[in-house]
Design an enzyme around this catalytic site. Structure first.
Site, mmCIF file in Angstrom:
data_model
loop_
_atom_site.group_PDB
_atom_site.id
_atom_site.type_symbol
_atom_site.label_atom_id
_atom_site.label_comp_id
_atom_site.label_asym_id
_atom_site.label_seq_id
_atom_site.Cartn_x
_atom_site.Cartn_y
_atom_site.Cartn_z
ATOM 1 N N ARG A 10 -30.620 -52.834 98.467
ATOM 2 C CA ARG A 10 -30.531 -51.752 99.458
ATOM 3 C C ARG A 10 -30.292 -50.412 98.756
ATOM 4 O O ARG A 10 -30.691 -49.366 99.262
ATOM 5 C CB ARG A 10 -29.455 -52.044 100.497
ATOM 6 C CG ARG A 10 -28.059 -52.206 99.948
ATOM 7 C CD ARG A 10 -27.028 -52.400 101.065
ATOM 8 N NE ARG A 10 -25.752 -52.895 100.550
ATOM 9 C CZ ARG A 10 -24.613 -52.833 101.218
ATOM 10 N NH1 ARG A 10 -24.566 -52.323 102.420
ATOM 11 N NH2 ARG A 10 -23.502 -53.318 100.684
ATOM 12 N N SER A 37 -24.567 -48.414 105.885
ATOM 13 C CA SER A 37 -24.713 -49.745 105.286
ATOM 14 C C SER A 37 -26.088 -49.946 104.669
ATOM 15 O O SER A 37 -26.264 -50.782 103.802
ATOM 16 C CB SER A 37 -24.515 -50.834 106.341
ATOM 17 O OG SER A 37 -23.265 -50.717 106.934
ATOM 18 N N GLU A 58 -32.081 -50.325 119.021
ATOM 19 C CA GLU A 58 -33.156 -50.705 118.107
ATOM 20 C C GLU A 58 -34.526 -50.705 118.768
ATOM 21 O O GLU A 58 -35.527 -50.350 118.136
ATOM 22 C CB GLU A 58 -32.871 -52.097 117.511
ATOM 23 C CG GLU A 58 -31.702 -52.149 116.542
ATOM 24 C CD GLU A 58 -30.349 -52.237 117.242
ATOM 25 O OE1 GLU A 58 -30.324 -52.375 118.484
ATOM 26 O OE2 GLU A 58 -29.319 -52.171 116.551
ATOM 27 N N PHE A 83 -31.739 -57.479 113.094
ATOM 28 C CA PHE A 83 -32.073 -56.612 114.237
ATOM 29 C C PHE A 83 -33.474 -56.016 114.083
ATOM 30 O O PHE A 83 -34.205 -55.852 115.061
ATOM 31 C CB PHE A 83 -31.026 -55.512 114.382
ATOM 32 C CG PHE A 83 -29.607 -56.016 114.256
ATOM 33 C CD1 PHE A 83 -29.223 -57.223 114.835
ATOM 34 C CD2 PHE A 83 -28.651 -55.307 113.543
ATOM 35 C CE1 PHE A 83 -27.933 -57.701 114.700
ATOM 36 C CE2 PHE A 83 -27.355 -55.779 113.406
ATOM 37 C CZ PHE A 83 -26.991 -56.987 113.983
ATOM 38 N N HIS A 109 -29.486 -56.339 104.350
ATOM 39 C CA HIS A 109 -28.834 -57.533 104.864
ATOM 40 C C HIS A 109 -29.808 -58.684 105.122
ATOM 41 O O HIS A 109 -29.711 -59.406 106.112
ATOM 42 C CB HIS A 109 -28.017 -57.220 106.124
ATOM 43 C CG HIS A 109 -26.805 -56.362 105.841
ATOM 44 N ND1 HIS A 109 -26.868 -55.208 105.082
ATOM 45 C CD2 HIS A 109 -25.508 -56.482 106.215
ATOM 46 C CE1 HIS A 109 -25.665 -54.671 105.003
ATOM 47 N NE2 HIS A 109 -24.813 -55.414 105.676
ATOM 48 N N ASP A 117 -20.200 -61.761 107.128
ATOM 49 C CA ASP A 117 -20.440 -61.376 108.531
ATOM 50 C C ASP A 117 -20.776 -62.579 109.409
ATOM 51 O O ASP A 117 -20.691 -62.504 110.636
ATOM 52 C CB ASP A 117 -21.599 -60.378 108.606
ATOM 53 C CG ASP A 117 -21.217 -59.016 108.045
ATOM 54 O OD1 ASP A 117 -20.049 -58.636 108.174
ATOM 55 O OD2 ASP A 117 -22.099 -58.350 107.486
ATOM 56 N N ARG A 167 -27.965 -57.162 100.877
ATOM 57 C CA ARG A 167 -26.692 -56.476 101.027
ATOM 58 C C ARG A 167 -25.915 -56.569 99.712
ATOM 59 O O ARG A 167 -25.321 -55.603 99.265
ATOM 60 C CB ARG A 167 -25.865 -57.116 102.146
ATOM 61 C CG ARG A 167 -24.515 -56.474 102.316
ATOM 62 C CD ARG A 167 -23.543 -57.359 103.088
ATOM 63 N NE ARG A 167 -22.243 -56.722 103.130
ATOM 64 C CZ ARG A 167 -21.382 -56.716 102.125
ATOM 65 N NH1 ARG A 167 -21.677 -57.315 100.996
ATOM 66 N NH2 ARG A 167 -20.231 -56.096 102.235
#
Lengths: 312, 280
Positions: A10, A37, A58, A83, A109, A117, A167
């Protein structure tokens, strides 16, 4: 190969998107309130006029990006893989893929990298979902430098592209001079006994497994199949013709992702043996990243063991 | 160049448009006449009064945009595009047929003049917001018009898009809600009551007009006011309309949502519409 430097992919996205934005004012970031993030902080700070944030919305994010793309913009929709693939899936299908618009879905992620998470944020279905939508290109780079190169290639390619990043920190495998072409696998090493085809954060495991196999007298070809659609069919076909035994490794459900794509080529070729290593069609949980991979057999040890079984 | 038709000329143009709607759905024996007819006045006023488009250059970058968020009523937009000269009139007879540019729901890849593909309800408004945002980013003066169904506002994405329009001060976005009070399974009140729809849009920061959406004079006046008010607020014209407007046996009938007329019904519909021209 020693992995002395670790960077999450990322971060590669976050660095490259700033460069792209500076070069072309039509490159936009459309965030959905998880920009920090997803590493768009520098873009937001340095290029505020090219930065949009539509909040935790989204579906709308996808539609807004499509509208922008009809007006010559190159919007990067930025969110988490879960998402970006599932919450906005139909909007991307209808408004970006069907009209073949220049929308890029750039997601952090990926896979089980959002380990602590838990299952809600881990994304094991995303690449398979997008692989089945016409016009879509699906990419997961292995490291920092390949991420930078492939993000740039995605911006330069017309049409919708899904990009998936980690991530967590992963080893830097390449140097900044390595070239990457969308749809062309990178051969990291060659061998004659088994082919290990991996992508994303599992490429490092494939390399380590090949080294381990070599110590045991087995040579392995390692391919970084960063693009699963369009798949580098030629590279897979060469593995089938020249080696015959293939292990696929991915931080994704073994259904519909890299492993399935490779199996499709082998099945239609009517030859070659394939063993898929990946997430075993089960949801994750809050646990350390390496433990989650281990629970699914995504380990150097299992790649080595499966390779030996496969070549008998 | 915008057209400069009088209200009566626009009324007659709208009768032509409605006849084309009925004709193409009859020829296709498939399509959505009810909503295509209720949105006809707004469609006509957009293409022959409000919008600056160039049929010879459909992708002209400074053009006004139109996003038909309620994509199933595309016969109304197809009729407008053909009548404006985006493609030959006889193409209308290919609606929903294999190989046609006139897909069952609008496709920007197939049809000139369609600014983005729609058809899955609730999605078009966000795309219109993106287009309006692009105009602001580029300092361009074009407007973006978008027609929504009343039932379509059941979709949450509509309200997400409204938030974005408000945040980015998209006074170049003009939304029309075709409030005919019928959705596929029944009346809006029965399926999902809309409550204070004008109040909802006001709460989201829109300037709101409540009009008779089948009255050409009211539609034109609301559009003129909406286009003139460059005050940072997005615009919403809520048109109370009659589904199937102009064809007596289709009016306010939930059954005429997605059904094509037979030979006899076609003839009656065309006869009725022929009687609706006014003196100019």
């Amino acid at each position: 190969m020693t992995f002395d430097k670790m960077i999450a992919t990322r971060d590669g996205f976050g660095d490259e998107i700033v460069e792209l934005g500076k070069e072309d004012k039509n490159v936009l970031v459309v965030d959905a309130d998880i920009g920090k993030s997803c590493k768009t902080g520098a873009f937001r700070k340095e290029l505020p006029e090219q930065y949009l944030n539509v909040g935790i919305a989204e579906q709308n994010c996808a539609g807004v990006a499509a509208g922008l793309a009809t007006c010559g913009k190159i919007p990067f929709v930025v969110t988490y893989a879960a998402f970006g693939s599932m919450r906005m899936c139909e909007m991307i299908r209808q408004e970006a893929c069907y009209p073949n618009l220049n929308v890029k879905v750039a997601c952090s992620h990926g896979g089980v990298t959002p380990a602590n998470d838990g299952a809600s944020h881990q994304s094991i279905e995303d690449m398979g979902i997008y692989r089945s939508i016409p016009n879509m290109t699906v990419i997961m780079p292995a490291d920092y430098w390949s991420t930078r190169k492939l993000v740039r290639a995605a911006a330069e390619k017309h049409g919708p592209v899904y990009l998936r990043f980690t991530r967590d920190k992963v080893p830097v495998i390449y140097d900044e001079n390595t070239e990457f072409v969308i749809g062309k696998a990178n051969r990291i090493r060659d061998g004659k006994d088994v082919a290990i085809i991996a992508n994303g954060d599992t490429v490092r495991l494939a390399i380590q497994a090949a080294e381990e196999l070599e110590a045991q007298g087995i040579t392995a070809r390692v391919l970084d199949m960063h693009t699963i659609k369009p798949l580098d069919v030629e590279a897979v076909q060469s593995c089938i013709d020249e080696i015959g035994a293939i292990i696929t490794v991915e931080d994704h459900n073994i259904m519909n992702g890299l492993g399935s794509a490779v199996c499709e080529v082998a099945a239609e070729a009517g030859k070659g043996k394939v063993k898929r290593i990946g997430i075993q069609d089960q949801f994750g949980q809050s646990a350390p990243y390496e433990r989650l991979l281990e629970m699914n057999g995504v380990t150097v040890e299992n790649i080595v063991a499966q390779a030996k079984t496969l070549i008998g | 160049m915008r057209d400069t038709l009088t209200v009566n000329e626009l009324k007659n143009k709208c009768v032509d448009l409605k006849k084309n709607v009925v004709h193409m759905i009859y020829k296709a024996q498939s399509g959505h006449p009810g909503g295509s007819l209720s949105v006809a006045e707004f469609m006509t006023a957009c293409y022959w009064h409000a919008m600056d488009v160039d049929p010879k250059n459909p992708k002209w970058e400074d053009r006004d945009r139109f996003v038909l968020s309620k994509g199933h009523v595309c016969p109304a937009q197809y009729a407008a595009l053909a009548m404006k000269g985006f493609f030959p009139m006889d193409v209308l007879e290919t609606l929903r047929k294999e190989g046609s540019i006139l897909q069952g729901h609008p496709s920007s890849k197939h049809c000139p003049g369609i600014d983005i593909s729609t058809g899955s309800l609730g999605q078009g408004l966000a795309c219109a917001v993106g287009m309006a945002l692009a105009a602001k980013l580029d300092g361009k003066s074009y407007n973006v018009f978008s027609a929504l169904g009343d039932g379509e506002t059941n979709e949450g994405e509509i309200w997400e898009a409204c938030n974005t329009a408000n945040k980015y001060k998209l006074d170049n976005l003009i939304v029309f809600v075709d409030w005919n009070n019928l959705q596929l399974d029944g009346t809006c009140d029965e399926i999902m009551p809309l409550g204070d729809l004008p109040g909802k849009f006001k709460a989201f920061g829109f300037d709101v007009w409540e009009i008779n959406g089948n009255d050409m004079g009211e539609v034109v006046k609301a559009l003129d006011e909406a286009m003139a008010a460059k005050n940072g607020n997005p615009k919403c014209i809520i048109g109370k309309t009659v589904k199937g407007n102009g064809v007596s046996f289709m009016e306010n009938q939930v059954g005429w949502h997605g059904v094509a007329p037979n030979d006899e019904q076609y003839k009656q519909a065309m006869d009725e519409l022929d009687g609706q021209y006014v003196e100019c």
